[in-house]
Motif scaffolding. Structure first.
Motif: not given
Length: 507
Positions: A167-172, A174, A211, A215-216, A271, A275
């Motif tokens: 996953s490249q983004t938090v939204g992806e 999640q 992950r 990411l965060v 954070k 997430l």
């Protein structure tokens, strides 16, 4: 429409019986192993890999005569394509270097009788490409890699875990993570053993956390990814999470970090808490979470705190903290391992460091045993009696927690570093306070309770209810009600026997 008083059932998949639950990792082997020699060159090893269409060569080491285990006589080295790239080409070494100078000591191996899910856990935890599979005499039968688990129910998690890890983004992240309940439900519908279902779930939770850290947390200002080790606590650390489980955690910081550095890391951990909540996981900020100072300390601070808990276990919630930390399990991908410096011997966790000191203090051991036995296994609590509220059972509080406490203390009494409840019972079987028969009974009871718990929660999930550990007994099948009642009686019986023997055995 069914109401909350109707019996909860889980529909089984039609193909549930096609895969026997007693499969072993040997059943996953498809090809004969590629065996080389320590004196062959890397060039020769690469030619052999190409000829056999494989990306590894197993190298028998010079000693012989001992079975599987990955250490000592009879062990094996392993050379993979990745090793050639990193340790030969990347390091500027000649491809005519003997393989024996390239391989990094004995490889980790598994016994051919190992359950597939256990082998998969080792593969993931140790971040390995392949694992040699050996028979009881230590002979290599073959190797297994990630692709070999695809056809096994335990491998059903691999595609989801891969999507989470990429996953490249938090939204992806999640979005992928929120599919965990469906994965658990599918395994339950396949009628997989409870310990297999929860172990697979823990691998997914680990992947989400790792992950999420990348990411965060690690990009956050003031955070050094190599300066902390993330510990999973509670049910996920024991590899026993269900749909109602929280994500508990702690962190061990390097002693070199100052107070402002610690604050920066804790802010970043908050954070991660956010997430995880967005990923559908439960994070109790009033409990054990790494964003709180009580659960994120330097190694020296953990060591000082542990000494205090051992010396005065009744002060400052010492026994509660001891139990939590004894369950701590470091996540394999944190933190220095990701920086490229592979550590052969990871630094012990606070829990592992505590075991010897606790075992050497009879007074504290007695108090921990008393605390472990204080939560009684029972079908009704005193509150239920006083409020005349019958027909419910908090399965976690009144059945599973007493059993888990017994397993933790029993493992501690034999200085075992196991964290998983079933593994702890196996390690302590036959010890002074846990006869082999009682250990076997508790393992069987634990499996029964976890199976009922999973089925109940998956049925709740299917009906749009929030999964809970409080069972309405009338919503269970008659068989499950009988099994739960018998299980609670068995745990209570072991508790009574341990309490009686403790007056003579613990000194």
């Amino acid at each position: 429409m069914k109401g909350p008083s109707d019996q909860l059932t889980v529909a089984h998949r039609r193909d549930a019986q096609r895969t026997p639950s007693a499969r072993t990792v040997a059943d996953l082997l498809r090809t004969a192993p590629v065996i080389g020699r320590a004196d062959m060159t890397v060039r020769q090893a690469a030619v052999l890999m190409t000829e056999r269409g494989q990306d590894y060569v197993v190298i028998p080491l010079s000693d012989a005569g001992q079975g599987p285990g990955g250490h000592g006589p009879g062990s094996h080295g392993l050379l993979t394509d990745a090793d050639i790239r990193a340790r030969v080409v990347g390091a500027g070494r000649s491809i005519d270097t003997p393989v024996g100078e390239v391989i990094d000591g004995p490889a980790f191996v598994v016994d051919s009788r190992t359950a597939p899910v256990d082998a998969l856990t080792e593969l993931v935890d140790r971040d390995l490409t392949v694992i040699p599979v050996c028979d009881a005499a230590g002979a290599v039968l073959g190797v297994v890699g990630a692709g070999d688990f695809v056809a096994d129910p335990a491998g059903a998690s691999m595609p989801l875990r891969e999507q989470i890890s990429r996953s490249q983004t938090v939204g992806e992240l999640q979005e992928h993570a929120r599919r965990l309940p469906q994965l658990v439900a599918d395994l339950v519908r396949r009628d997989r053993p409870a310990h297999e279902v929860t172990r697979v779930a823990s691998l997914i939770v680990d992947a989400i956390v790792v992950r999420g850290l990348a990411l965060v947390v690690d990009p956050h200002p003031g955070v050094d990814p190599t300066a902390y080790t993330w510990l999973s606590l509670g049910s996920n650390a024991r590899r026993e999470p269900v749909l109602s489980s929280d994500v508990d955690s702690a962190v061990v910081f390097d002693d070199a970090l100052g107070s402002s550095d610690l604050d920066a890391h804790r802010t970043a951990f908050e954070k991660l808490d956010d997430l995880l909540r967005g990923a559908g996981l439960t994070v109790d900020t009033n409990g054990a979470v790494a964003s709180k100072p009580l659960f994120s300390r330097t190694r020296g601070q953990w060591q000082a705190a542990a000494r205090g808990w051992i010396e005065e276990p009744l002060a400052n919630k010492g026994m509660i903290f001891t139990s939590l930390i004894l369950d701590g399990r470091p996540l394999s991908a944190s933190r220095r391992e990701l920086s490229g410096s592979r550590r052969e011997s990871p630094t012990p966790t606070p829990g592992v460091e505590m075991i010897g000191a606790l075992r050497a203090d009879p007074r504290t051991m007695r108090l921990l045993l008393a605390e472990s036995l204080s939560t009684k296994a029972r079908l009704r609590s005193m509150r239920d009696v006083l409020t005349r509220r019958g027909g419910t059972l908090d399965l976690k509080t009144h059945a599973l927690t007493p059993l888990i406490n017994i397993a933790r203390w029993a493992a501690l009494s034999v200085e075992s570093t196991e964290v998983n409840t079933r593994a702890r019972l196996q390690a302590a079987a036959g010890s002074a306070l846990l006869p082999t028969g009682d250990a076997a009974t508790l393992m069987e009871v634990f499996d029964v309770l976890q199976r009922v718990r999973l089925r109940y929660q998956v049925a709740q999930f299917d009906q749009g209810e929030t999964p809970t550990d409080v069972l309405e007994m009338k919503r269970l099948s008659p068989l499950d009600r009988s099994l739960v009642a018998q299980a609670v009686r068995e745990i209570a019986g072991v508790q009574r026997r341990m309490a009686g023997m403790s007056h003579y055995q613990v000194n």
